[in-house]
Design a protein around this motif. Structure first.
Motif, mmCIF file in Angstrom:
data_model
loop_
_atom_site.group_PDB
_atom_site.id
_atom_site.type_symbol
_atom_site.label_atom_id
_atom_site.label_comp_id
_atom_site.label_asym_id
_atom_site.label_seq_id
_atom_site.Cartn_x
_atom_site.Cartn_y
_atom_site.Cartn_z
ATOM 1 N N ARG A 60 -6.185 4.653 -5.509
ATOM 2 C CA ARG A 60 -7.361 4.034 -4.892
ATOM 3 C C ARG A 60 -8.428 5.081 -4.596
ATOM 4 O O ARG A 60 -9.619 4.891 -4.903
ATOM 5 C CB ARG A 60 -6.932 3.333 -3.603
ATOM 6 C CG ARG A 60 -8.083 2.723 -2.799
ATOM 7 C CD ARG A 60 -7.622 2.415 -1.385
ATOM 8 N NE ARG A 60 -7.245 3.645 -0.691
ATOM 9 C CZ ARG A 60 -6.580 3.677 0.461
ATOM 10 N NH1 ARG A 60 -6.183 2.562 1.030
ATOM 11 N NH2 ARG A 60 -6.285 4.834 1.031
ATOM 12 N N ASP A 61 -8.032 6.184 -3.979
ATOM 13 C CA ASP A 61 -9.000 7.226 -3.638
ATOM 14 C C ASP A 61 -9.638 7.802 -4.898
ATOM 15 O O ASP A 61 -10.841 8.115 -4.912
ATOM 16 C CB ASP A 61 -8.314 8.344 -2.843
ATOM 17 C CG ASP A 61 -7.803 7.858 -1.497
ATOM 18 O OD1 ASP A 61 -8.289 6.804 -1.029
ATOM 19 O OD2 ASP A 61 -6.916 8.518 -0.919
ATOM 20 N N THR A 72 -10.980 -5.088 -2.014
ATOM 21 C CA THR A 72 -10.988 -3.883 -1.193
ATOM 22 C C THR A 72 -11.596 -2.708 -1.948
ATOM 23 O O THR A 72 -12.437 -1.963 -1.412
ATOM 24 C CB THR A 72 -9.556 -3.534 -0.749
ATOM 25 O OG1 THR A 72 -9.011 -4.638 -0.026
ATOM 26 C CG2 THR A 72 -9.546 -2.302 0.127
ATOM 27 N N TYR A 81 -0.301 4.133 -4.649
ATOM 28 C CA TYR A 81 -1.463 3.232 -4.669
ATOM 29 C C TYR A 81 -2.645 3.877 -3.943
ATOM 30 O O TYR A 81 -3.784 3.813 -4.422
ATOM 31 C CB TYR A 81 -1.111 1.903 -4.008
ATOM 32 C CG TYR A 81 -2.333 1.036 -3.723
ATOM 33 C CD1 TYR A 81 -2.919 0.278 -4.730
ATOM 34 C CD2 TYR A 81 -2.909 1.010 -2.452
ATOM 35 C CE1 TYR A 81 -4.044 -0.492 -4.477
ATOM 36 C CE2 TYR A 81 -4.032 0.248 -2.196
ATOM 37 C CZ TYR A 81 -4.598 -0.505 -3.204
ATOM 38 O OH TYR A 81 -5.718 -1.252 -2.957
ATOM 39 N N ARG A 82 -2.388 4.497 -2.791
ATOM 40 C CA ARG A 82 -3.479 5.116 -2.032
ATOM 41 C C ARG A 82 -4.128 6.246 -2.830
ATOM 42 O O ARG A 82 -5.354 6.407 -2.808
ATOM 43 C CB ARG A 82 -2.954 5.634 -0.694
ATOM 44 C CG ARG A 82 -2.630 4.526 0.303
ATOM 45 C CD ARG A 82 -2.443 5.083 1.701
ATOM 46 N NE ARG A 82 -1.257 5.925 1.792
ATOM 47 C CZ ARG A 82 -0.050 5.473 2.111
ATOM 48 N NH1 ARG A 82 0.129 4.175 2.347
ATOM 49 N NH2 ARG A 82 0.979 6.291 2.184
ATOM 50 N N GLN A 83 -3.314 7.015 -3.537
ATOM 51 C CA GLN A 83 -3.883 8.097 -4.334
ATOM 52 C C GLN A 83 -4.735 7.550 -5.474
ATOM 53 O O GLN A 83 -5.829 8.048 -5.742
ATOM 54 C CB GLN A 83 -2.769 8.982 -4.885
ATOM 55 C CG GLN A 83 -3.292 10.186 -5.657
ATOM 56 C CD GLN A 83 -2.197 11.157 -6.030
ATOM 57 O OE1 GLN A 83 -1.054 10.953 -5.674
ATOM 58 N NE2 GLN A 83 -2.539 12.210 -6.745
ATOM 59 N N GLU A 118 0.852 -1.195 0.000
ATOM 60 C CA GLU A 118 0.000 0.000 0.000
ATOM 61 C C GLU A 118 0.886 1.243 0.000
ATOM 62 O O GLU A 118 1.097 1.893 1.013
ATOM 63 C CB GLU A 118 -0.934 -0.002 1.210
ATOM 64 C CG GLU A 118 -2.010 1.069 1.135
ATOM 65 C CD GLU A 118 -3.041 0.956 2.237
ATOM 66 O OE1 GLU A 118 -3.328 1.985 2.868
ATOM 67 O OE2 GLU A 118 -3.525 -0.161 2.491
ATOM 68 N N THR A 119 1.397 1.566 -1.165
ATOM 69 C CA THR A 119 2.292 2.703 -1.320
ATOM 70 C C THR A 119 1.483 4.000 -1.415
ATOM 71 O O THR A 119 0.267 3.976 -1.651
ATOM 72 C CB THR A 119 3.128 2.529 -2.592
ATOM 73 O OG1 THR A 119 2.236 2.444 -3.712
ATOM 74 C CG2 THR A 119 3.959 1.253 -2.526
ATOM 75 N N PRO A 120 2.133 5.156 -1.263
ATOM 76 C CA PRO A 120 1.401 6.433 -1.414
ATOM 77 C C PRO A 120 0.742 6.572 -2.784
ATOM 78 O O PRO A 120 -0.376 7.068 -2.888
ATOM 79 C CB PRO A 120 2.495 7.486 -1.203
ATOM 80 C CG PRO A 120 3.512 6.806 -0.340
ATOM 81 C CD PRO A 120 3.512 5.369 -0.757
ATOM 82 N N ASN A 124 -6.683 -6.525 -3.685
ATOM 83 C CA ASN A 124 -6.925 -5.113 -3.979
ATOM 84 C C ASN A 124 -8.279 -4.917 -4.644
ATOM 85 O O ASN A 124 -9.001 -3.952 -4.355
ATOM 86 C CB ASN A 124 -5.818 -4.572 -4.887
ATOM 87 C CG ASN A 124 -4.465 -4.536 -4.200
ATOM 88 O OD1 ASN A 124 -4.377 -4.757 -2.992
ATOM 89 N ND2 ASN A 124 -3.426 -4.250 -4.960
#
Length: 681
Positions: A466-467, A497, A462-464, A458-460, A494
């Motif tokens: 994802r959002d 989720t 990836y989080r961006q 869960e890298t930065p 993933n």
């Protein structure tokens, strides 16, 4: 299982293996679309693909069946099994017309300039054979035709010239000692080409190499070759043309060689039907006059000729002068960024002013191509201007459907996918502009984010991504489903989720399929996501998996439900308790659900537990009744709130004898309500 488009493999993430297998099973090697096929043509192709392959083979194969339909906008080439099964030992490597050879043809036709190792080796082999060079040149020139089949001479000449350049470049790098021999072979191979193409090719040198390939080829022409070219052109056209004279003057500038070549060409023509015709004498006289006395004066105005003659003098004069002070600004105005920005302004203005839907549709397609360039260049500010215009056009009155299609197509662009892979390198302003671009494109932009969303950690970045993806809500589900088909467990996790974060009932079927995967990490994510979706289908999916599983697998499902202690799980557990029969085959499901309720200890489950423990059966089922009533009482004791105590007190007064005995065996400990409140806090 491999599908090639214009000689290039389709990206692996696209689901094309089934299409490739379908074509292969029907013995179809290649499908060519000539122009834009009609609806009837497409229906005819689908009908052919739905036919039984064995029946097609018995009738001569798909190509013969397709020829019988009379449809000309689609061409089908079937697999030639006789060629495949024949003795390949008699063929030289260069003569094989296999996939490598076809990929070279497709690469040249489509304008691709890069070749892999196998293609380079094949080109090196081809350069050693006059026949193979001519065959390759004819193959790449053949597709350059109008819809009516007439050749596009200029395009064919440019394509053949590109082949010669590729051959010369590869020979010069890999075996430079063979370059002169390769040039002679290329010069000889022009005898296999349309003379009009050769003439146009000899006029089409763009000087991109230090030594012009055209000059090198023409230098390799001997008198026999030049005479053959002249004779072929003369016999075909029946006369000499100014273009032929210009080329002839370039190849043979000296007077003696011109006369030698003309004498040999006359001898060649006299042996042909044209040379024996009555008009040959007059035609030959005019050709001699034109070729031996070529003068470009009739074709060039006096003013233009004077300008050409003074060009050298003016150049010398300007060299000795200083450049104007505005020169740096002028040069900068021609830079890539400025030209790109000007294109954006002009094309968006044209879109706003356009009132013809047909022309607007063409302009929208051009804007999609421009968007790809903008994404590749990282110019997201300009891309935003284009996307805003597309968004506005999608709600307008001129070609709104085409504008919506253009926005959807933007999500499939390679430039957007490449930009998504560089999210980690963007600064805050660039990330904001990229995010806004994706929001304007719509849910199809999620497809460009797929490579980023396939991260194991869960890298930065990836989080961006994802959002951004889940921000589209339920509309994101169709574009996230593809992640669930990946064979890697962390991509499936993933996908589960991300689908759960959409909180959409449309995600339930895919999540339910993920429940059947063997990996406990995927199972945990799928159960957690289903628990967060407030829809009866989600609770029924979990109820189904609890009913169908046993042992450690069912325990894993329960652990996944309570792992995050999410209060949103409680209504789902309550619904399961209300819909299952504690006396029937769902007895163990009820006990496991009560265990989860006990571990969560949330007051919202009190009503469902109270209703369950009051259920009774007059005949049989006493052991099952004691089991689920005991589990119910234990769950209420664990919850320990005022509502839970009231439910136990009411059951001790009005419940059946079995329930009362169970309650007496499990008294509520003092301070339980306070302890439960602390646990929830």
């Amino acid at each position: 299982q491999t599908l090639l488009v214009a000689g290039l493999p389709v990206p692996a993430e696209q689901p094309v293996a089934e299409a490739a297998r379908l074509l292969h099973d029907h013995d179809i090697l290649q499908v060519t679309f000539i122009g834009e096929p009609s609806t009837d043509a497409v229906h005819g192709l689908l009908k052919l693909l739905s036919a039984d392959p064995d029946e097609l083979r018995r009738t001569g194969g798909p190509a013969r069946a397709w020829d019988a339909t009379g449809i000309s906008s689609i061409a089908i080439e079937q697999i030639d099994y006789e060629s495949i099964l024949e003795d390949k030992a008699v063929q030289t490597p260069a003569a094989r017309r296999d996939d490598v050879w076809k990929s070279i043809v497709n690469s040249v036709v489509s304008g691709q300039g890069a070749f892999d190792e196998a293609q380079q080796q094949r080109l090196l082999d081809i350069a050693g054979s006059v026949y193979d060079i001519g065959d390759l040149a004819n193959a790449v020139a053949a597709p350059k035709c109008n819809m009516d089949g007439s050749p596009l001479i200029t395009a064919q000449a440019a394509t053949v010239l590109a082949v010669f350049r590729h051959l010369a470049g590869i020979v010069n790098v890999m075996e430079p000692e063979r370059i002169n021999s390769a040039m002679r072979n290329m010069a000889s191979s022009t005898g296999m080409l349309d003379p009009n193409v050769v003439l146009k090719m000899l006029q089409s040198d763009d000087g991109t190499q230090d030594v012009s390939i055209v000059e090198a080829i023409t230098a390799s022409f001997d008198d026999e070759k030049v005479a053959q070219l002249l004779a072929t052109a003369m016999a075909r056209d029946g006369r000499a043309t100014a273009r032929l004279a210009q080329v002839f003057d370039t190849i043979a500038p000296d007077e003696d060689r011109k006369r030698r070549v003309l004498t040999r060409a006359h001898s060649m023509l006299s042996e042909q039907d044209f040379g024996k015709s009555g008009q040959f004498k007059a035609a030959w006289a005019s050709m001699e006059a034109l070729l031996l006395n070529y003068d470009e004066t009739p074709f060039v105005s006096a003013a233009y000729q004077a300008s050409l003659e003074g060009a050298g003098a003016r150049a010398d004069l300007l060299v000795n002068r200083g450049l104007p002070p505005e020169m740096p600004e002028w040069i900068e105005s021609l830079g890539e960024a400025n030209v790109r920005a000007l294109s954006v302004v002009l094309m968006t203005d044209l879109l706003r002013l356009e009132e013809d839907p047909a022309r607007a549709a063409d302009l929208l397609r051009d804007l999609v191509v421009l968007l790809d360039d903008l994404f590749l260049a990282g110019d997201f500010d300009s891309a935003l201007l284009v996307l805003r215009e597309l968004k506005q056009a999608s709600t307008g009155t001129i070609a709104p459907a085409e504008a919506r299609a253009a926005l959807a197509a933007a999500g499939e662009l390679a430039g957007l996918r490449d930009a998504a892979g560089m999210l980690a390198d963007f600064d805050a302003a660039t990330r904001k502009a990229f995010t806004e671009c994706c929001e304007l494109v719509g849910p199809t932009a999620i497809r460009a984010l797929h490579p980023v969303l396939q991260s194991e950690q869960e890298t930065p970045i990836y989080r961006q991504a994802r959002d951004l993806a889940v921000g589209f809500g339920a509309a994101a589900v169709p574009h996230l489903v593809g992640l669930a088909d990946d064979a890697r467990w962390f991509v499936q996790r993933n996908a589960a989720t991300l689908l759960g974060l959409t909180r959409s009932a449309a995600a339930v079927p895919t999540l339910q399929a993920l429940l059947r995967r063997n990996d406990p990490r995927v199972l945990a994510a799928a159960v957690s996501s289903l628990a967060g979706i407030e829809d009866p289908t989600a609770s029924r999916a979990i109820q189904t998996v609890l009913r169908a599983s046993s042992g450690s697998y069912r325990a894993a499902v329960i652990d996944a439900l309570v792992a995050g202690r999410d209060p949103r799980v409680v209504p789902m557990l309550g619904q399961i308790l209300e819909e299952t029969d504690p006396f029937g085959e769902d007895h163990q499901v009820v006990l496991d659900t009560l265990s989860a309720v006990q571990r969560l200890g949330h007051e919202q489950a009190v009503r469902a537990v109270a209703l369950l423990m009051s259920r009774k059966k007059f005949l049989f089922g006493r052991a099952k009744a004691r089991a689920f009533k005991t589990a119910s009482v234990q769950a209420l004791v664990a919850i320990g709130t005022t509502t839970a105590k009231a439910a136990l007190l009411e059951a001790s007064r009005s419940g059946d004898r079995l329930l009362k005995s169970v309650i007496r065996a499990h008294p509520v400990p003092p301070g339980a309500e306070h302890g439960a409140s602390e646990r929830r806090a």
